[in-house]
Design an enzyme around this catalytic site. Structure first.
Site, PDB file in Angstrom:
ATOM      1  N   TYR A   1     -13.196  10.089  13.180  1.00  0.00           N
ATOM      2  CA  TYR A   1     -13.779  11.197  12.410  1.00  0.00           C
ATOM      3  C   TYR A   1     -15.228  10.926  12.059  1.00  0.00           C
ATOM      4  O   TYR A   1     -15.582   9.807  11.686  1.00  0.00           O
ATOM      5  CB  TYR A   1     -13.010  11.408  11.104  1.00  0.00           C
TER       6      TYR A   1
ATOM      7  N   LYS B   1       4.658  -4.868 -13.847  1.00  0.00           N
ATOM      8  CA  LYS B   1       4.286  -3.456 -14.003  1.00  0.00           C
ATOM      9  C   LYS B   1       3.831  -2.880 -12.656  1.00  0.00           C
ATOM     10  O   LYS B   1       3.591  -3.629 -11.701  1.00  0.00           O
ATOM     11  CB  LYS B   1       3.176  -3.335 -15.039  1.00  0.00           C
TER      12      LYS B   1
ATOM     13  N   ARG C   1     -10.394  -2.368 -25.675  1.00  0.00           N
ATOM     14  CA  ARG C   1      -9.505  -1.382 -25.076  1.00  0.00           C
ATOM     15  C   ARG C   1      -8.355  -1.241 -26.078  1.00  0.00           C
ATOM     16  O   ARG C   1      -8.505  -0.581 -27.084  1.00  0.00           O
ATOM     17  CB  ARG C   1      -9.073  -1.855 -23.679  1.00  0.00           C
TER      18      ARG C   1
ATOM     19  N   MET D   1      -6.032   9.194   8.004  1.00  0.00           N
ATOM     20  CA  MET D   1      -4.867   9.252   7.120  1.00  0.00           C
ATOM     21  C   MET D   1      -3.730   8.343   7.599  1.00  0.00           C
ATOM     22  O   MET D   1      -3.105   7.642   6.805  1.00  0.00           O
ATOM     23  CB  MET D   1      -4.380  10.702   6.994  1.00  0.00           C
TER      24      MET D   1
HETATM   25  C1  LIG Z   1      -1.415  -6.498 -16.540  1.00  0.00           C
HETATM   26  C2  LIG Z   1      -1.445  -7.398 -17.685  1.00  0.00           C
HETATM   27  C3  LIG Z   1      -1.342  -8.777 -17.500  1.00  0.00           C
HETATM   28  C4  LIG Z   1      -1.349  -9.441 -16.137  1.00  0.00           C
HETATM   29  O1  LIG Z   1      -2.667  -9.482 -15.673  1.00  0.00           O
HETATM   30  P1  LIG Z   1      -3.058 -10.191 -14.313  1.00  0.00           P
HETATM   31  O2  LIG Z   1      -4.537 -10.149 -14.290  1.00  0.00           O
HETATM   32  O3  LIG Z   1      -2.453  -9.371 -13.215  1.00  0.00           O
HETATM   33  O4  LIG Z   1      -2.490 -11.555 -14.348  1.00  0.00           O
HETATM   34  C5  LIG Z   1      -1.285  -9.574 -18.628  1.00  0.00           C
HETATM   35  N1  LIG Z   1      -1.334  -9.042 -19.864  1.00  0.00           N
HETATM   36  C6  LIG Z   1      -1.442  -7.722 -20.073  1.00  0.00           C
HETATM   37  C7  LIG Z   1      -1.491  -7.193 -21.460  1.00  0.00           C
HETATM   38  C8  LIG Z   1      -1.514  -6.849 -18.992  1.00  0.00           C
HETATM   39  O5  LIG Z   1      -1.628  -5.536 -19.213  1.00  0.00           O
END
Ligand SMILES: *Cc1c(COP(=O)(O)O)cnc(C)c1O
Length: 358
Positions: free
Chosen positions: A255, A33, A129, A303
């Site tokens: 800066y 992702k 969550r 930047m």
């Molecule tokens: C992002 C995610 C992972 C991977 O997590 P890491 O800490 O990067 O290994 C695994 N399971 C779910 C549901 C996630 O959203």
């Protein structure tokens, strides 16, 4: 050409995936992702395609990018679908989905499928969550099974604090998960572990593991762990010194003028700034490698540029290579200086050209 680039070592990625899979002892979903945590999802997935048991993404847009690039392996939508209009796309592109809310169960009950589905049903074991509460879980499981076309189901949950070794909450999450699993048919496949869960919590190694961060060769575990020592960093964030200044004592740099030299100081200007994704509030003292040698950030990050102390580095000059993080300087160490995390630094890169090797 601006000398800013991220060199991505695909051999290291494959090495880390194999390590994760071996450690898990079952199948491993490679989480790609957020553009593979800033490493480029298409290139990373291609490097792992045929090897990985599947890929994890955050949304259908990310899944379609992989399908369009020719990735044929299973792809799981880790947050499920956001609206029912996505169900047709999930079918057409042969995706797997997480189901984590009652409305998603109801949406599937109204759906008229064209093919069998794979669903990962998520249980909230304490992160609060996504995921169904324990009292609703077995009922949702039974309802999806009753549809007849949900062919494969995986029971899953997610840890809130797996990178804190010895944290009792993680054991409690595992207990809650196993209690719910006991109410499901024997032989149900399960998935619990993200990277930290996989490396640090052997009890979390189930039929499927879901490594993300560790694939990119870093971690946030708060104590030494043998499983993490075998990881190889995948990204080297590179730039060069583009100017050098010799300053006397009492001179401000950058800066705001908040940094004042305390003696004669040789200052290197590096092409790298917060618009590239480098931490804007990285403090003086944050480590940087110049010509392979450690030095420190001085003055405020701007930047497009930042400044480093070259006082002890007489050989460094214009054109000297700079490593902001990579094999010589762990991104987690840089993140610790910046009140940030390797997740955020890696996935926050922008404007940085990627080169793939070896
Ligand atoms: C992002 C995610 C992972 C991977 O997590 P890491 O800490 O990067 O290994 C695994 N399971 C779910 C549901 C996630 O959203």
């Amino acid at each position: 050409m601006r000398p800013v680039q991220a060199l991505i070592d695909l051999d290291a990625l494959v090495h880390n995936y194999r390590h994760a899979r071996r450690l898990g002892g079952g199948r491993a979903l490679a989480v790609v992702k957020a553009d593979a945590y800033g490493h480029g999802a298409v290139r990373c997935a291609r490097a792992l395609d045929g090897e990985a048991d599947g890929f994890g993404v955050a949304c259908i847009e990310e899944a379609l990018e992989l399908r369009e690039a020719g990735v044929r392996s299973p792809i799981l939508l880790l947050e499920g679908f956001f609206e029912t209009a996505e169900l047709a796309l999930i079918e057409r592109h042969d995706l797997w989905t997480v189901v984590a809310s009652p409305w998603q169960v109801e949406a599937l009950e109204r759906h008229r499928p064209a093919r069998p589905w794979t669903v990962w049903l998520k249980l909230d074991t304490g992160m609060h969550r996504l995921g169904l509460p324990p009292e609703a879980y077995a009922d949702a499981w039974r309802r999806l099974q009753a549809l007849g076309w949900v062919q494969d189901m995986v029971a899953m949950t997610h840890f809130a604090r797996a990178d804190e070794l010895g944290e009792a909450r993680t054991e409690q999450q595992l207990d809650a998960f196993d209690a719910a699993l006991a109410g499901l048919p024997a032989g149900t496949a399960a998935s619990v572990a993200n990277s930290a869960g996989l490396m640090a919590w052997p009890r979390a190694r189930r039929e499927w593991v879901r490594p993300g961060l560790m694939l990119y060769g870093t971690h946030m575990l708060d104590a030494p762990c043998e499983a993490a020592a075998a990881l190889r960093p995948v990204m080297q964030l590179q730039s060069q010194v583009i100017a050098v200044r010799e300053l006397g004592p009492g001179e401000p740099i950058g800066y705001g003028g908040g940094f004042i030299t305390d003696g004669p100081t040789r200052v290197g200007v590096v092409a790298m700034g917060y618009a590239d994704g480098y931490a804007q509030y990285a403090p003086a003292g944050t480590p940087v490698l110049v010509g392979g040698a450690r030095t420190r950030l001085i003055g405020r990050v701007s930047m497009d540029m930042l400044t480093v102390d070259l006082s002890g580095h007489p050989d460094a000059g214009v054109g000297t290579p700079v490593e902001l993080w990579g094999p010589g300087l762990p991104v987690a160490e840089v993140a610790a200086h910046c009140d940030s995390s390797p997740y955020r630094l890696l996935s926050g890169l922008k404007r940085v050209r990627r080169e793939y090797g070896p």
